[in-house]
Design a protein around this motif. Structure first.
Motif, PDB file in Angstrom:
ATOM      1  N   VAL A  21     -12.697   0.787   1.612  1.00  0.00           N
ATOM      2  CA  VAL A  21     -12.436   1.184   0.452  1.00  0.00           C
ATOM      3  C   VAL A  21     -10.997   1.514   0.308  1.00  0.00           C
ATOM      4  O   VAL A  21     -10.552   1.267  -1.161  1.00  0.00           O
ATOM      5  CB  VAL A  21     -13.350   2.514   0.053  1.00  0.00           C
ATOM      6  N   ILE A  24      -8.075  -2.127   2.607  1.00  0.00           N
ATOM      7  CA  ILE A  24      -7.891  -3.414   2.077  1.00  0.00           C
ATOM      8  C   ILE A  24      -7.216  -3.580   0.762  1.00  0.00           C
ATOM      9  O   ILE A  24      -6.181  -4.212   0.699  1.00  0.00           O
ATOM     10  CB  ILE A  24      -9.363  -4.075   2.169  1.00  0.00           C
ATOM     11  N   PRO A  25      -7.643  -2.843  -0.230  1.00  0.00           N
ATOM     12  CA  PRO A  25      -6.770  -2.770  -1.485  1.00  0.00           C
ATOM     13  C   PRO A  25      -5.547  -2.504  -1.370  1.00  0.00           C
ATOM     14  O   PRO A  25      -4.538  -2.950  -1.916  1.00  0.00           O
ATOM     15  CB  PRO A  25      -7.614  -1.885  -2.431  1.00  0.00           C
ATOM     16  N   THR A  26      -5.198  -1.539  -0.615  1.00  0.00           N
ATOM     17  CA  THR A  26      -3.664  -1.180  -0.065  1.00  0.00           C
ATOM     18  C   THR A  26      -2.908  -2.464   0.415  1.00  0.00           C
ATOM     19  O   THR A  26      -1.692  -2.640  -0.052  1.00  0.00           O
ATOM     20  CB  THR A  26      -3.573   0.212   0.734  1.00  0.00           C
ATOM     21  N   VAL A  28      -3.708  -5.384  -0.023  1.00  0.00           N
ATOM     22  CA  VAL A  28      -3.431  -6.575  -0.920  1.00  0.00           C
ATOM     23  C   VAL A  28      -2.489  -6.311  -1.803  1.00  0.00           C
ATOM     24  O   VAL A  28      -1.583  -6.904  -2.189  1.00  0.00           O
ATOM     25  CB  VAL A  28      -4.894  -6.705  -1.764  1.00  0.00           C
ATOM     26  N   ILE A  29      -2.232  -4.775  -2.346  1.00  0.00           N
ATOM     27  CA  ILE A  29      -1.003  -4.459  -2.965  1.00  0.00           C
ATOM     28  C   ILE A  29       0.202  -4.637  -2.171  1.00  0.00           C
ATOM     29  O   ILE A  29       1.183  -5.146  -2.898  1.00  0.00           O
ATOM     30  CB  ILE A  29      -1.267  -3.016  -3.506  1.00  0.00           C
ATOM     31  N   ARG A  32       1.404  -8.291  -2.218  1.00  0.00           N
ATOM     32  CA  ARG A  32       1.851  -8.860  -3.563  1.00  0.00           C
ATOM     33  C   ARG A  32       3.373  -8.237  -3.670  1.00  0.00           C
ATOM     34  O   ARG A  32       3.959  -8.930  -4.461  1.00  0.00           O
ATOM     35  CB  ARG A  32       1.085  -8.350  -4.814  1.00  0.00           C
ATOM     36  N   GLU A  37       0.929  -6.538   5.021  1.00  0.00           N
ATOM     37  CA  GLU A  37      -0.367  -5.727   4.900  1.00  0.00           C
ATOM     38  C   GLU A  37      -0.529  -4.997   5.877  1.00  0.00           C
ATOM     39  O   GLU A  37      -1.399  -3.896   5.763  1.00  0.00           O
ATOM     40  CB  GLU A  37      -1.615  -6.633   4.369  1.00  0.00           C
TER      41      GLU A  37
END
Length: 70
Positions: A21, A24-26, A28-29, A32, A37
């Motif tokens: 939760v 993984i999104p962190t 990806v950010i 970018r 990562e």
């Protein structure tokens, strides 16, 4: 201290959910933004998220410089 097997399983499931939760999104950010990562693992160190936010806030960001746009 002895823990029951169900409490250990619930702890492992909770850590996996937290990684999915939040981690993984962190990641990806951060990818970018041009960072590795793997820096997302800092979130799981106590106080690491706060330090990471301060470092990210004052880092050089990709894209045009704000002074160049004026």
């Amino acid at each position: 201290m002895f823990y029951s097997i169900t409490s250990m399983i619930s702890l492992i499931i909770g850590l996996i959910l937290a990684f999915v939760v939040v981690g993984i999104p962190t990641g990806v950010i951060l990818r970018r933004l041009g960072y590795s990562e793997w820096w997302a693992l800092v979130l799981f160190i106590p106080g690491g998220a706060l330090v990471g936010l301060w470092v990210l806030a004052f880092a050089n960001w990709p894209g045009p410089d704000a002074r160049a746009r004026k």
